[in-house]
Write a protein that holds these residues in place. Sequence first.
Motif, PDB file in Angstrom:
ATOM      1  N   VAL A  62      31.662  25.178  19.521  1.00 18.47           N
ATOM      2  CA  VAL A  62      31.550  26.658  19.809  1.00 18.47           C
ATOM      3  C   VAL A  62      31.224  26.847  21.286  1.00 18.47           C
ATOM      4  N   ASN A  63      30.776  25.819  21.914  1.00 18.58           N
ATOM      5  CA  ASN A  63      30.303  25.938  23.300  1.00 18.58           C
ATOM      6  C   ASN A  63      31.334  25.662  24.294  1.00 18.58           C
ATOM      7  N   THR A  64      32.520  25.217  23.758  1.00 15.59           N
ATOM      8  CA  THR A  64      33.647  25.019  24.713  1.00 15.59           C
ATOM      9  C   THR A  64      34.890  25.670  24.565  1.00 15.59           C
ATOM     10  N   SER A  65      35.134  26.528  23.316  1.00 13.74           N
ATOM     11  CA  SER A  65      36.460  27.225  22.707  1.00 13.74           C
ATOM     12  C   SER A  65      36.213  28.649  22.890  1.00 13.74           C
ATOM     13  N   ASP A  66      37.099  29.324  23.584  1.00 15.31           N
ATOM     14  CA  ASP A  66      36.779  30.845  23.528  1.00 15.31           C
ATOM     15  C   ASP A  66      37.739  31.381  22.416  1.00 15.31           C
ATOM     16  N   SER A  67      36.972  31.402  20.984  1.00 18.30           N
ATOM     17  CA  SER A  67      37.304  31.763  19.858  1.00 18.30           C
ATOM     18  C   SER A  67      37.148  33.290  19.586  1.00 18.30           C
ATOM     19  N   ARG A  68      36.299  34.066  20.235  1.00 23.49           N
ATOM     20  CA  ARG A  68      35.956  35.369  20.001  1.00 23.49           C
ATOM     21  C   ARG A  68      36.812  36.217  20.712  1.00 23.49           C
ATOM     22  N   VAL A  69      37.532  37.128  19.765  1.00 21.23           N
ATOM     23  CA  VAL A  69      38.286  38.216  20.499  1.00 21.23           C
ATOM     24  C   VAL A  69      37.962  39.556  20.409  1.00 21.23           C
TER      25      VAL A  69
END
Length: 141
Positions: free
Chosen positions: A33-40
């Motif tokens: 969660v600290n590395t991937s931009d998963s929020r849209v």
Amino acid sequence: MVDDLVVTDRLVIPAAELRERFSRSSGPGGQGVNTSDSRVELTFDVAGSPSIPAGLRDRALARLASRLVDGELTIAASEHRGQLANRRAARERLAHLLREAIVPPAPHRRPTRPTAGSRERRLAAKKRRGEIKKGRGAVEH
């Protein structure tokens, strides 16, 4: 996944009118969660969209007024771990909101009065109920 957004069988929003922004999600995902931009964040300009007919646009603007900022509707999705799943969720939510916003209003209800028979039945039922309650008086010794 740059597909057009199908709102109804007659209303399709081209992918070019949707803007997506990605950021780090605060939801599930462990260390990832600290590395991937998963929020849209999906943004759609309701007021300036040429895809929505004028009548539907006015109705949508009126019904979505509390959610709009400068005529734009923004949906954020971060409930899934993957960016693709969040993109899908945001698009589904946007389509659902637009679908509800453009539904035609219900026809105006003409007020009616109860019929004489229904008034009589109601009063008779009240009278019967009153007699039942009256029969529950205190027991005399």
